[in-house]
Design a protein around this motif. Structure first.
Motif: not given
Lengths: 353, 297
Positions: A109, B194-195, A75, A72, B191, A77
């Motif tokens: 991811i 977001k990515v 990436i 994480r 998430d 995050l």
């Protein structure tokens, strides 16, 4: 800032990811709320490694060792506490806003949970098209172009165009994970972080999805950071193995080296636990107890509380990563010459024997 | 070989109808309260919609000779009030304002609450403090006093009643959205968005709001019943719908003076309020059970 990196900030042609002394410390909760405690969880505590173009690096370790946090962090995050991350020779450790979004085009991811990682109210097609739309990779209103791309992606991950109209709950776990993969590769990333991507799947789906990863990697030349607790998965897919324990790198090296001649007692123990077959393994080191808490971990080597060879030096001084062979690094006092093996090296488990 | 596929699809279509039917039957069996509530609310909605066609008289037309006609008297199925206005007609027309009071404030407060609650829940930090604390302030105001204050400053009437009820409903709607969103934002698909490179507003509108919609609607539906009662209460004390317009709360007040001798003038609108409020409550409870995220899948 650039001095941080081993490369010295120099552009290296096929370097995809460079991580230097990366740390993530979370403030620990609990205790007396009136007295501000200074305790921190050191989930990732000074990890350094790199990934070259088209390379697969597997991060292995027990649950709670910080391997998912590492993925994480890479990436972006979650925010790193300190250290540096360079992606395709660009420092991305602290980028924000537009720059951070452009990073998303290079690194993607795939999550562990194939159920939770898809929006239950979006069709498969909409989920895959989402990164294309938010990044405006197609002209506004170019529905056909997006549809065509979604179809192409679905086929690439072994699904077909008809799946685009389905909702996630109509798919099996393996199919959902394929959708997650299609979404991740939609923007043609150079690096794919795979966070336990097959752990939630049954064995036959695992094998098929792993093959898909191999095939995708062969065809696209993407680099993988493959996070897994399953050593056989790591052995199948990885070029290099990074062994983590309690937020630290214990051993990092080529697959063959790490699996055939592991140097670190922890790696030995992991391998022994994975290959519990036959009477010959009876004298193998099986670990007792649990990994230490990463809340204010003890000084010295993180593994000293469970290590069969541990001596006084291990609790006092933290071993540095030492290169034992070409590209094979180990952090253990056995290799710094400050400690002797208790068990002769010959009992090291021959893996492929 | 070639004939196989068209055959199989044509075979499937009647069985699909059967499947839908049996699904519907099973749905009715397992979600009784939704069905019962939908029938009760549907009945009131039909009456309100068909009022211009079905009502025997104008709801405001006075027939002094037939004042206080009893239930079942000729020409007046449900009797007439002190001014000789047909109660059935007034009930049918009054259903419109009751439904408006139940649905409009909830819709307004629901939409605003969804946005405010999502922003506070997803972003947290300063927006959360600002939004949630000001909601606490509004939450502290007694609803009746707020309605009186709005009526006193803006004047009585349906529009102003809708405004004051929207203000009353905003804090609970914002809070329930906030709660749903704080659990939702931990989901991996957020998430993933977001990515994917989505901006915060994109995540809130594409990912968060569509997924918090169902529980928020279910919660709102469970409030609709009490809104009917509350709106009738406001009209009863004279701050809501103004005479001679038909309204159930107003009608109860009209019949107050003759309650001992002619109870039907007050009790019939009371019964109507009960049917609509109970219907909304059944519907709300059933929807909550159906849409509760823990019950899904």
């Amino acid at each position: 800032m650039e001095r941080l990196f081993l490369s010295g900030g120099i552009k290296i042609k096929n370097l995809i990811l460079e991580v230097v002394n990366l740390k993530k410390h979370f403030p620990a909760r609990g205790g007396n709320p009136l007295v501000r405690s200074e305790r921190t969880v050191k989930a990732v505590d000074g990890v350094s490694f790199d990934i070259r173009e088209g390379e697969v690096v597997a991060v292995v370790g027990e649950s709670g060792c910080g391997k998912s946090t590492l993925g994480r962090l890479v990436i972006r995050l979650i925010e790193p506490s300190s250290g540096g991350i360079r992606l395709s020779n660009e420092d991305v450790t602290h980028v924000q806003g537009e720059e951070l979004r452009s990073l998303r085009l290079k690194a993607q991811i795939v999550f562990q949970d194939p159920f939770g990682s898809l929006n239950p109210r979006m069709t498969v097609g909409a989920s895959i098209a989402y990164p294309l739309q938010v990044n405006r990779l197609f002209k506004r209103g170019d529905k056909e172009g997006v549809e065509q791309r979604v179809k192409e992606l679905l086929e690439r991950v072994g699904l077909n165009a008809a799946h685009a109209k389905r909702l996630p709950h109509e798919l099996s776990g393996g199919q959902r994970q394929r959708v997650g993969i299609a979404r991740a590769i939609a923007v043609n990333p150079k690096l794919l972080v795979l966070d336990e991507p097959v752990a939630a799947l049954d064995l036959s789906a695992q094998a098929r999805v792993l093959n898909l990863f191999k095939e995708l990697q062969r065809n696209t030349g993407m680099a993988y950071l493959f996070i897994t607790h399953d050593l056989s998965v790591a052995e199948y897919i990885a070029d290099r193995i990074l062994v983590m324990y309690a937020g630290k790198v214990m051993e990092l090296g080529p697959r063959g080296g790490v699996f055939k001649t592991p140097w670190h007692p922890y790696t030995e123990a992991l391998l022994a636990a994975a290959i519990l077959e036959g009477p010959s393994s009876s004298d193998a080191t099986i670990l007792d107890g649990d990994p230490p808490s990463t809340i204010d971990p003890p000084p010295g080597c993180r593994f000293n509380t469970r290590c069969p060879h541990a001596g006084p030096i291990c609790a006092a001084e933290e071993p540095a990563l030492v290169e034992v062979q070409d590209g094979h690094m180990v952090a253990c006092h056995l290799l710094t010459g400050k400690l002797q093996r208790r068990i002769p090296a010959s009992t090291r488990i021959p893996v492929s024997a | 070989m070639v004939s196989l596929s068209p055959n199989s699809t044509s075979d499937r279509s009647p069985s699909r109808v059967m499947l839908a039917l049996s699904n519907g039957r099973r749905f009715a069996k397992t979600h009784k309260s939704i069905v019962v509530g939908a029938i009760m609310v549907g009945f009131v909605v039909a009456m309100a919609a068909l009022a211009p066609v079905l009502s025997p008289y104008s709801p405001t037309r006075i027939h002094p000779l037939d004042r206080l006609a009893g239930v079942g008297s000729p020409g007046y199925l449900l009797g007439a009030d002190q001014q000789g206005r047909d109660i059935l007609s007034r009930l049918m027309w009054g259903a419109r304002s009751s439904l408006a009071i139940a649905v409009l404030p909830l819709t307004i407060a629901g939409i605003l609450g969804l946005v405010l609650g999502s922003v506070a829940g997803y972003i947290g930090k300063l927006p959360e403090t600002l939004i949630m604390r000001s909601m606490d302030v509004v939450f502290g105001l007694p609803p009746i006093l707020l309605a009186i204050a709005v009526a006193a400053t803006l004047g009585p009437g349906l529009v102003n009643l809708v405004i004051s009820l929207s203000i009353v409903l905003l804090p609970p709607m914002t809070r329930v959205t906030f709660q749903v969103v704080t659990t939702l934002k931990e989901q991996p698909f957020v998430d993933a968005a977001k990515v994917s490179g989505a901006t915060t507003p994109q995540i809130i509108f594409d990912q968060i709001i569509p997924n918090s919609l169902a529980p928020v609607i279910a919660y709102g539906a469970s409030l609709a019943g009490s809104m009917v009662v509350f709106g009738a209460g406001i009209s009863f004390i004279g701050l809501g719908i103004q005479p001679p317009q038909a309204d159930w709360g107003r009608m109860i007040n009209d019949g107050r003076e003759v309650l001992d001798l002619h109870p039907h003038v007050s009790t019939l609108p009371g019964l109507a309020i009960f049917i609509l409020a109970a219907g909304f409550n059944f519907l709300g409870d059933g929807l909550r059970d159906l849409l509760d995220p823990r019950m899904r899948m």
